[in-house]
Design an enzyme around this catalytic site. Sequence first.
Site, PDB file in Angstrom:
ATOM      1  N   MET A 204       0.891  -1.236   0.005  1.00  0.00           N
ATOM      2  CA  MET A 204       0.033  -0.038  -0.063  1.00  0.00           C
ATOM      3  C   MET A 204       1.037   1.155  -0.149  1.00  0.00           C
ATOM      4  SD  MET A 204      -2.919  -1.181   2.753  1.00  0.00           S
ATOM      5  CE  MET A 204      -1.766  -2.259   3.748  1.00  0.00           C
TER       6      MET A 204
ATOM      7  N   SER B  88      -0.297   4.959   5.075  1.00  0.00           N
ATOM      8  CA  SER B  88      -1.303   4.014   5.638  1.00  0.00           C
ATOM      9  C   SER B  88      -1.261   2.911   5.577  1.00  0.00           C
ATOM     10  CB  SER B  88      -2.830   4.868   5.025  1.00  0.00           C
ATOM     11  OG  SER B  88      -3.675   4.295   5.608  1.00  0.00           O
ATOM     12  N   ASP B  89      -1.786   1.971   6.742  1.00  0.00           N
ATOM     13  CA  ASP B  89      -1.879   0.503   6.769  1.00  0.00           C
ATOM     14  C   ASP B  89      -3.051   0.126   7.523  1.00  0.00           C
ATOM     15  OD1 ASP B  89       0.179  -1.980   5.649  1.00  0.00           O
ATOM     16  OD2 ASP B  89      -0.813  -2.170   7.639  1.00  0.00           O
ATOM     17  N   GLN B  90      -3.649  -1.234   7.166  1.00  0.00           N
ATOM     18  CA  GLN B  90      -4.589  -1.598   7.581  1.00  0.00           C
ATOM     19  C   GLN B  90      -4.277  -2.998   7.958  1.00  0.00           C
ATOM     20  OE1 GLN B  90      -8.357  -2.706   5.841  1.00  0.00           O
ATOM     21  NE2 GLN B  90      -9.203  -1.049   6.864  1.00  0.00           N
TER      22      GLN B  90
END
Length: 202
Positions: A1, A74-76
């Site tokens: 990402m 950003s990371d999920q």
Amino acid sequence: MDTLAYGPPLDSSFQLPYRRALLEQLRIPFECESPHIDEEALPGETPRQLALRLARQKACALALRHPDALIIGSDQVAECDGQALGKPGSCERAMAQLRACRGRQVHFHTGISLLDAASGIQRTEAETFSVHFRQLSESQIQRYVELELPLDCAGSFKVEGLGIALFEKMEGSDMNSLIGLPLIRLVTMLQEFGIDPLAPME
């Protein structure tokens, strides 16, 4: 990402089309670039800690290449019963993840980091959104995976599509977090860095 944000914004977390589409809603100019970092969890690291660390590292990874940008990383990470759920990568693993999640509550931790590469000022936060999965049958799981192929999605679903049918209930302050970017929190953070999507154009 991957993501670049403002100045121009550089998003070091937005290669995925749905995350990029979310950022486009704010109508600020940005570019996307991959940070190419190792996303493996460290020993003893919780899913929330992992999301925060990766968001921070993704932003930092682009600072040398873009010294004048405001960089968004950003990371999920999805969590079920304390265990992190990664992107399945195959139909078999997607079905296995959904079997493990049925009838359970799953938490989605989205880390977001803003880095002013010029000043070195960085702020990192995490937003958690939870979903309660239905008691899905084997045929429902198989049908869903066949229809949407959620192979690049943590938790093996696409909430912006048919994935909404997998849930009994959702809990959280920003449903955009499930897609991969908590826009409400991001707007607040951008404003703190002097960027307001609602400000008049100069």
